[in-house]
Enzyme design. Sequence first.
Site, PDB file in Angstrom:
ATOM      1  N   SER A 140       6.942   1.456   8.687  1.00 18.07           N
ATOM      2  CA  SER A 140       6.188   2.663   9.010  1.00 18.07           C
ATOM      3  C   SER A 140       5.901   2.710  10.502  1.00 18.07           C
ATOM      4  O   SER A 140       5.908   1.676  11.185  1.00 18.07           O
ATOM      5  CB  SER A 140       4.858   2.678   8.241  1.00 18.07           C
ATOM      6  OG  SER A 140       3.992   3.699   8.703  1.00 18.07           O
ATOM      7  N   TYR A 153      -2.854  -1.860   5.075  1.00 15.22           N
ATOM      8  CA  TYR A 153      -1.613  -1.083   5.033  1.00 15.22           C
ATOM      9  C   TYR A 153      -0.864  -1.232   6.359  1.00 15.22           C
ATOM     10  O   TYR A 153       0.324  -1.551   6.384  1.00 15.22           O
ATOM     11  CB  TYR A 153      -1.912   0.395   4.757  1.00 15.22           C
ATOM     12  CG  TYR A 153      -0.672   1.255   4.836  1.00 15.22           C
ATOM     13  CD1 TYR A 153       0.225   1.299   3.775  1.00 15.22           C
ATOM     14  CD2 TYR A 153      -0.386   1.995   5.980  1.00 15.22           C
ATOM     15  CE1 TYR A 153       1.385   2.063   3.848  1.00 15.22           C
ATOM     16  CE2 TYR A 153       0.767   2.762   6.067  1.00 15.22           C
ATOM     17  CZ  TYR A 153       1.641   2.792   4.994  1.00 15.22           C
ATOM     18  OH  TYR A 153       2.796   3.542   5.080  1.00 15.22           O
TER      19      TYR A 153
END
Length: 261
Positions: A140, A153
Amino acid sequence: MKNIRKTALVTGAASGLGFEFAVLLAKDKYNLILVDIDVEKLGISIRNIRMIADVNIKIIIQDLSEASSSEEVMKQIGNTPIDVLINNAGFGLFGKFSTTNWERESKMLQLHVYTTTYLTKLLLKRMEKHGSGKILNVSSLAAFQPGPLMSLYYASKAYILSFSEAIANELKGTGITVTALCPGQTNTGFQKVVAASASEHKIKFNIACPKAVAKYGYKAMQQGKTVAIPGQLNRLLSNVPRFIPRSLVTTIIRRLQENNR
């Protein structure tokens, strides 16, 4: 499964990027092994893929956040050679680390870190025997900086990026490539899993189409690129922490999260 064609395994294949990767692979005549926990969505995805291409499709219904999931997947694969592995499955969690649900967090870490790593290790051994293979790990844009209020995360996606870059270097000259795809916000089911107060759910600009992101990542994987960041703005943002103090980057991310509650 017939082994005349090459075979690709995709995790989180029932929707979003996973489904789009499966479509691209099917168009290139790969046989597919699709892994997901959502039986209903996976069934719909398979029907849609079969309308596009005539390929063999095997499904594995598995919760990849379970500690034994990698071994279970390998049992169901059997002796099928895997030419492409796409580790796509993942989810996010919003909130202060001191108050977020540990059971949910531990499942996220199990999925992003342990399962991604172990499944890669197990299938990489097979690829090395054949002297070829492609691995794509979905990281990401979050991997490039700390993320207050989504701390684990961001940290787990940073792990995926670092891990992918390291083994890509180790595998140079072997015929096996590893690509880390680092998309920014993408219009998938991810936003429904993250709390509605998170900026991942509220920020409306720079949201990419999953089909375009998958196509970009798929092309990068086929070309053997190590890091793939779709979108000029995202590529610019990934470099911001190199030019301003890391503490300031962290403060900015925190304010973005708080201001979009």
